[in-house]
Scaffold this motif. Sequence first.
Motif, mmCIF file in Angstrom:
data_model
loop_
_atom_site.group_PDB
_atom_site.id
_atom_site.type_symbol
_atom_site.label_atom_id
_atom_site.label_comp_id
_atom_site.label_asym_id
_atom_site.label_seq_id
_atom_site.Cartn_x
_atom_site.Cartn_y
_atom_site.Cartn_z
ATOM 1 N N PRO A 18 0.820 -1.215 0.000
ATOM 2 C CA PRO A 18 0.000 0.000 0.000
ATOM 3 C C PRO A 18 0.852 1.263 0.000
ATOM 4 C CG PRO A 18 -0.103 -1.104 2.131
ATOM 5 C CD PRO A 18 0.578 -2.048 1.198
ATOM 6 N N ARG A 19 0.395 2.256 -0.722
ATOM 7 C CA ARG A 19 1.132 3.517 -0.829
ATOM 8 C C ARG A 19 0.876 4.369 0.413
ATOM 9 N NH1 ARG A 19 3.547 5.959 -4.887
ATOM 10 N NH2 ARG A 19 2.665 4.531 -6.436
ATOM 11 N N ARG A 20 1.939 4.591 1.196
ATOM 12 C CA ARG A 20 1.825 5.420 2.392
ATOM 13 C C ARG A 20 2.030 6.902 2.064
ATOM 14 N NH1 ARG A 20 -0.285 4.343 6.860
ATOM 15 N NH2 ARG A 20 1.342 5.383 8.071
ATOM 16 N N THR A 21 2.954 7.167 1.139
ATOM 17 C CA THR A 21 3.205 8.526 0.672
ATOM 18 C C THR A 21 3.510 8.449 -0.814
ATOM 19 O OG1 THR A 21 5.635 8.610 0.872
ATOM 20 C CG2 THR A 21 4.363 8.971 2.896
ATOM 21 N N GLU A 22 3.755 9.587 -1.408
ATOM 22 C CA GLU A 22 4.112 9.595 -2.833
ATOM 23 C C GLU A 22 5.462 8.939 -3.103
ATOM 24 O OE1 GLU A 22 5.913 13.945 -3.635
ATOM 25 O OE2 GLU A 22 3.992 13.965 -2.549
ATOM 26 N N HIS A 23 6.260 8.726 -2.042
ATOM 27 C CA HIS A 23 7.590 8.127 -2.208
ATOM 28 C C HIS A 23 7.622 6.635 -1.912
ATOM 29 C CE1 HIS A 23 9.061 12.178 -2.624
ATOM 30 N NE2 HIS A 23 8.658 12.498 -1.408
ATOM 31 N N THR A 24 6.508 6.068 -1.470
ATOM 32 C CA THR A 24 6.475 4.638 -1.142
ATOM 33 C C THR A 24 6.722 3.798 -2.394
ATOM 34 O OG1 THR A 24 4.820 5.092 0.568
ATOM 35 C CG2 THR A 24 5.106 2.801 -0.097
ATOM 36 N N ILE A 25 7.590 2.791 -2.259
ATOM 37 C CA ILE A 25 7.841 1.869 -3.368
ATOM 38 C C ILE A 25 6.707 0.848 -3.401
ATOM 39 C CG2 ILE A 25 9.425 0.167 -4.337
ATOM 40 C CD1 ILE A 25 11.693 1.597 -2.818
ATOM 41 N N THR A 26 5.981 0.811 -4.496
ATOM 42 C CA THR A 26 4.820 -0.085 -4.611
ATOM 43 C C THR A 26 4.990 -1.132 -5.709
ATOM 44 O OG1 THR A 26 3.710 1.494 -6.063
ATOM 45 C CG2 THR A 26 3.250 1.669 -3.707
ATOM 46 N N ASN A 27 6.177 -1.216 -6.271
ATOM 47 C CA ASN A 27 6.484 -2.208 -7.303
ATOM 48 C C ASN A 27 7.341 -3.309 -6.677
ATOM 49 O OD1 ASN A 27 8.653 -3.191 -9.437
ATOM 50 N ND2 ASN A 27 6.792 -2.668 -10.575
ATOM 51 N N VAL A 28 6.884 -4.554 -6.761
ATOM 52 C CA VAL A 28 7.579 -5.658 -6.088
ATOM 53 C C VAL A 28 8.998 -5.828 -6.609
ATOM 54 C CG1 VAL A 28 7.603 -8.150 -5.707
ATOM 55 C CG2 VAL A 28 5.464 -6.895 -5.509
ATOM 56 N N ASP A 29 9.195 -5.813 -7.930
ATOM 57 C CA ASP A 29 10.530 -6.016 -8.495
ATOM 58 C C ASP A 29 11.494 -4.927 -8.039
ATOM 59 O OD1 ASP A 29 9.737 -8.313 -9.791
ATOM 60 O OD2 ASP A 29 9.268 -7.287 -11.675
ATOM 61 N N ARG A 30 11.019 -3.700 -8.023
ATOM 62 C CA ARG A 30 11.876 -2.603 -7.578
ATOM 63 C C ARG A 30 12.232 -2.750 -6.094
ATOM 64 N NH1 ARG A 30 10.046 3.667 -7.058
ATOM 65 N NH2 ARG A 30 11.944 4.413 -6.040
ATOM 66 N N LEU A 31 11.270 -3.182 -5.306
ATOM 67 C CA LEU A 31 11.513 -3.346 -3.878
ATOM 68 C C LEU A 31 12.477 -4.501 -3.616
ATOM 69 C CD1 LEU A 31 10.758 -2.078 -1.205
ATOM 70 C CD2 LEU A 31 8.766 -3.562 -1.108
ATOM 71 N N LEU A 32 12.320 -5.598 -4.332
ATOM 72 C CA LEU A 32 13.239 -6.726 -4.175
ATOM 73 C C LEU A 32 14.654 -6.342 -4.585
ATOM 74 C CD1 LEU A 32 11.022 -9.672 -5.470
ATOM 75 C CD2 LEU A 32 11.653 -9.174 -3.101
ATOM 76 N N ALA A 33 14.775 -5.516 -5.634
ATOM 77 C CA ALA A 33 16.096 -5.032 -6.045
ATOM 78 C C ALA A 33 16.703 -4.168 -4.948
ATOM 79 C CB ALA A 33 15.976 -4.249 -7.352
ATOM 80 N N GLU A 34 15.873 -3.382 -4.285
ATOM 81 C CA GLU A 34 16.379 -2.556 -3.187
ATOM 82 C C GLU A 34 16.857 -3.418 -2.030
ATOM 83 O OE1 GLU A 34 15.181 1.188 -0.334
ATOM 84 O OE2 GLU A 34 14.574 1.101 -2.425
ATOM 85 N N LEU A 35 16.168 -4.520 -1.770
ATOM 86 C CA LEU A 35 16.604 -5.411 -0.694
ATOM 87 C C LEU A 35 17.970 -6.013 -0.991
ATOM 88 C CD1 LEU A 35 13.350 -7.341 0.348
ATOM 89 C CD2 LEU A 35 14.299 -5.223 1.275
ATOM 90 N N VAL A 36 18.254 -6.273 -2.259
ATOM 91 C CA VAL A 36 19.585 -6.753 -2.646
ATOM 92 C C VAL A 36 20.629 -5.689 -2.310
ATOM 93 C CG1 VAL A 36 21.072 -7.420 -4.573
ATOM 94 C CG2 VAL A 36 18.721 -8.290 -4.446
ATOM 95 N N THR A 37 20.316 -4.442 -2.629
ATOM 96 C CA THR A 37 21.222 -3.332 -2.321
ATOM 97 C C THR A 37 21.431 -3.204 -0.816
ATOM 98 O OG1 THR A 37 20.529 -2.145 -4.298
ATOM 99 C CG2 THR A 37 21.596 -0.847 -2.576
#
Length: 246
Positions: free
Chosen positions: A156-175
């Motif tokens: 769920p989008r908490r703010t305009e900056h919330t990451i709501t795309n699963v692939d993008r979020l999983l890539a961030e977890l790798v980082t």
Amino acid sequence: MSVQSVDRTLDILEALADQGGEAGLSEIAARTRLPYGTIHRLLQTLLARGYVRQESDRRYALGGSLVRIGEVAERLVGGWAEPYLTKMVELSGETANMAVLEGDFVVYVAQVPSPRRLRMFAEVGRRVLPHSTAVGKVLLADRADAAAVFGRTGLPRRTEHTITNVDRLLAELVTVRERGYAMDLGEEELGVHCLAVPVSDGDRVVAGMSVSGPADRISALNRDELAQGLRKIAHDFGVEAFGSGR
């Protein structure tokens, strides 16, 4: 010297926890590498004591008797964390928090506030979804089932900056896993930034520690330098509380 039956019982409970609290006999066997007969025998004792329950589909789940133990342990660990969170406040000038993952939710278990007049608060006991918080990201970066967690909770989008795309979020977890810290850049609350580092028990990430404050103040700090200092504090806490590094 360890007692084999106790070790095996704890292996079963940890296997259930690693599966999100519920698993079938074959899944428990795959994780523990114990014989089916041994697992079944130990489960019968855990069932009788309420530490495990059996669902209608014959899968096993963590039981209600663990709640009381977990609540007491969580309170104790939160108390142990306060001196270390105080060091994080001294290092950053901002409010420091510790959180753990309970099921699919992040729960704040300890906090030391910033001495500044304008400061951030996350009420102890507050439960939030992990995708929009820095502590949630460091907790999930260590887990192979992060995608499954996001599938259950949604993004769920908490703010305009919330990451709501699963692939993008999983890539961030790798980082996050590679650099050793996570950021929340106004993703949970507008105008608030947060930097979090993992706490390990030597084998896995069991908690996250973070500092949070107004976006302009957090942005003015040297991110890598701050993360290095926070990681050292979190490591020292992990050694004391969980025996990591021993």
